[in-house]
Write an enzyme that holds these catalytic residues in place. Structure first.
Site, PDB file in Angstrom:
ATOM      1  N   VAL A 185       0.841  -1.203   0.000  1.00  0.00           N
ATOM      2  CA  VAL A 185       0.000   0.000   0.000  1.00  0.00           C
ATOM      3  C   VAL A 185       0.873   1.248   0.000  1.00  0.00           C
ATOM      4  O   VAL A 185       0.631   2.202  -0.743  1.00  0.00           O
ATOM      5  CB  VAL A 185      -0.950   0.006   1.207  1.00  0.00           C
ATOM      6  N   ASP A 186       1.913   1.240   0.819  1.00  0.00           N
ATOM      7  CA  ASP A 186       2.854   2.365   0.813  1.00  0.00           C
ATOM      8  C   ASP A 186       3.506   2.529  -0.554  1.00  0.00           C
ATOM      9  O   ASP A 186       3.662   3.645  -1.054  1.00  0.00           O
ATOM     10  CB  ASP A 186       3.952   2.140   1.862  1.00  0.00           C
ATOM     11  N   LEU A 187       3.908   1.419  -1.154  1.00  0.00           N
ATOM     12  CA  LEU A 187       4.606   1.492  -2.436  1.00  0.00           C
ATOM     13  C   LEU A 187       3.681   1.981  -3.546  1.00  0.00           C
ATOM     14  O   LEU A 187       4.060   2.850  -4.345  1.00  0.00           O
ATOM     15  CB  LEU A 187       5.194   0.125  -2.790  1.00  0.00           C
ATOM     16  N   GLY A 190       3.153   5.659  -3.067  1.00  0.00           N
ATOM     17  CA  GLY A 190       4.273   6.431  -3.574  1.00  0.00           C
ATOM     18  C   GLY A 190       4.231   6.597  -5.077  1.00  0.00           C
ATOM     19  O   GLY A 190       4.527   7.681  -5.614  1.00  0.00           O
TER      20      GLY A 190
END
Length: 398
Positions: A185-187, A190
Site C-alpha cells: 500500500v505504501d509502495l 508512492g
C-alpha cells in the site's frame, strides 16, 4: 538546454523537491523523482533523522565496524540530499519556508493539519510560492470521518480488503487473512503520488499555478483491489481467499514437480491447449468442461488434480523447458537471492551499487524499472548520511 544536457541529468533536471516525508510512501515517491533527475532535499530531525534509519536489523556498518543506517532506509532514499532541521523551532520552520520559496514540489506525510501550526501547510507555503505543487500523503485523506486517524500499511491492507483475499482459503491448513510480504500500500501510494506530482507540475509549468495533491493510503488500497473489486460489483459475490489460485483464470497457480513447484499461468484458451499438448494429453484441451476459461474456472476442482498428476512426473527444469517450447507461460518460485541470480536480472542491471564514504561497503539497491530511451534514469547519489548536505542551509542565511 540541449538534448545531451537533459540526457546527462535526467528528464526532471531543474525540478527541486522538498521532501518533508518519512518512512516509505512519501520517500518512495521522491526517490522516483530523484531517479529521473529531480533535486530532492530531504529534511530530517536533527540527530535522529528518518525513522527508518533505525528500522533494523540489518544495519550497514562504518569502516570501524560501528552500526550505521538500517537497510530499510537505503531502499527508498537514493538520489537525495539530507539536511537537518527542527521544524518545531521558529528557526527550523523559517529555513523550511525559505527552501520552499525556491522549490517546485513539497511532499509531506504528517497527520491532517499537523504542519499548519508551523506555518508549513499548503496555504502558508503557496502564499509565498504560488507555483508550488504540494503533495500530502495521509492514511485516510484530508477530509471525511477518518481523516484524523493515523494510517499504516498493515492496517490499511486489512481495512482496505487486501488481506481478505490473501492467504489460504477457510478450511485449509494455516487459513487466516494474510498481509503481503512487502508494504504494497505504501509502495503503490508512492507511485500514485509521483504520477500526480508530474501531472501537477505539467499544469504548473503551463499555467503558473500550483495546487494541493491529496493522496490517501486507504483510497489507494481500494483502487488497487482492481479486478477483485469489479468482480464484486458485477456479481454481487464477495471475493474470498483462494490461496494461490486466481479468481478469474484457470489454471493459473503453482503445480508440483518431482523436485519442487513452478507457476503455470494460462491466460487464454489457446495457451491451455498448448499446455495439454505439452503434457501429452491434447484431448484434455478440447474437453467440454475445460475448453473455455469460464468452464475451467467452474470445474477447477476437477481440472487441477488432473494437471497435478501430469506435472509431478517432471523435474522443474524439465517441465519449464517443455512448457517454454510450447509457448506456455511458466516460471520458478524464486527466493530473494535467486531473483538477482537470474540471467535476465543480471542482463537488465537490476542491482545498483553506490559508495558512501562513511560506510564499510557499497550500498546495493534495486534499480528503477523505468527505462527511458532518450533521458535514462541515473544514479548519481547514494542514500545520504544524516545531515550530509547541511551546507545548503548556509545559503539561506543571506
Amino acid at each position: 538546454m540541449t538534448q545531451s544536457d537533459v540526457s546527462a541529468f535526467g528528464p526532471l533536471r531543474g525540478v527541486r523537491v522538498l521532501d518533508l516525508s518519512r518512512v516509505l510512501a512519501g520517500p518512495w515517491a521522491t526517490q522516483t523523482l530523484a531517479d529521473m533527475g529531480a533535486e530532492v532535499i530531504k529534511v530530517e530531525r536533527p540527530g535522529v533523522g528518518d525513522d527508518t534509519r533505525h528500522w533494523g536489523p540489518p544495519f550497514t556498518t562504518t569502516p570501524d565496524g560501528e552500526r550505521a543506517d538500517a537497510a530499510y532506509f537505503m531502499c527508498t532514499n537514493r538520489g537525495k540530499r539530507s539536511v537537518e532541521l527542527d521544524m518545531a523551532s521558529p528557526e527550523g520552520a523559517d529555513a523550511i519556508r525559505k527552501l520552499a520559496r525556491d522549490a517546485d514540489v513539497v511532499v509531506e506525510n504528517f497527520k491532517v493539519g499537523g504542519l499548519k501550526k508551523y506555518g508549513l501547510d499548503y496555504a502558508s507555503l503557496s502564499a509565498i510560492n504560488p507555483k508550488l505543487v504540494y503533495c500530502s500523503i495521509t492514511g485516510f485523506g484530508q477530509d471525511g470521518p477518518d481523516a484524523h486517524r493515523a494510517g499504516y500499511d498493515y492496517m490499511i491492507q486489512a481495512m482496505g480488503g487486501l488481506m481478505s483475499v490473501t492467504g489460504q482459503p477457510d478450511g485449509s491448513d494455516g487459513a487466516e487473512p494474510m498481509k503481503v510480504g512487502v508494504a504494497v500500500v505504501d509502495l503503490f501510494t508512492g507511485l500514485y503520488a509521483s504520477n500526480a506530482i508530474l501531472a501537477a507540475l505539467w499544469h504548473a509549468r503551463a499555467s503558473g499555478e500550483g495546487q494541493h495533491i491529496d493522496i490517501a493510503l486507504f483510497d489507494v488500497q481500494a483502487a488497487v483491489l482492481a479486478n477483485q473489486a469489479t468482480n464484486y460489483f458485477v456479481s454481487g459475490k464477495v471475493p474470498t481467499r483462494m490461496g494461490n489460485a486466481h479468481p478469474n483464470l484457470a489454471p493459473y497457480q503453482p503445480f508440483p514437480c518431482s523436485d519442487g513447484m513452478i507457476i503455470i499461468a494460462v491466460g487464454n484458451d489457446g495457451q491451455f491447449r498448448k499446455l495439454t499438448e505439452a503434457l501429452g494429453q491434447p484431448t484434455l484441451g478440447l474437453h467440454e468442461r475445460f475448453a473455455k476459461n469460464a468452464d475451467r474456472v467452474a470445474h477447477r476442482d476437477v481440472l487441477i488434480p488432473i494437471l497435478n498428476t501430469l506435472t509431478q512426473v517432471h523435474s522443474m527444469s524439465e517441465l519449464m523447458a517443455l512448457l517454454e517450447q510450447h509457448g506456455v507461460p511458466c516460471g520458478p518460485i524464486n527466493r530473494i537471492d535467486q531473483v538477482f541470480e537470474e540471467a535476465q536480472a543480471q542482463h537488465r542491471g537490476l542491482v545498483v551499487e553506490q559508495a558512501r564514504a562513511d560506510l564499510s561497503a557499497p550500498i546495493k539497491t534495486v534499480a528503477s524499472p523505468i527505462r527511458l530511451s532518450k533521458t535514462p534514469v541515473r544514479y548519481d547519489r547514494p542514500p545520504p548520511a544524516l545531515g550530509a548536505d547541511n551546507d545548503l542551509l548556509k545559503s539561506l542565511e543571506n
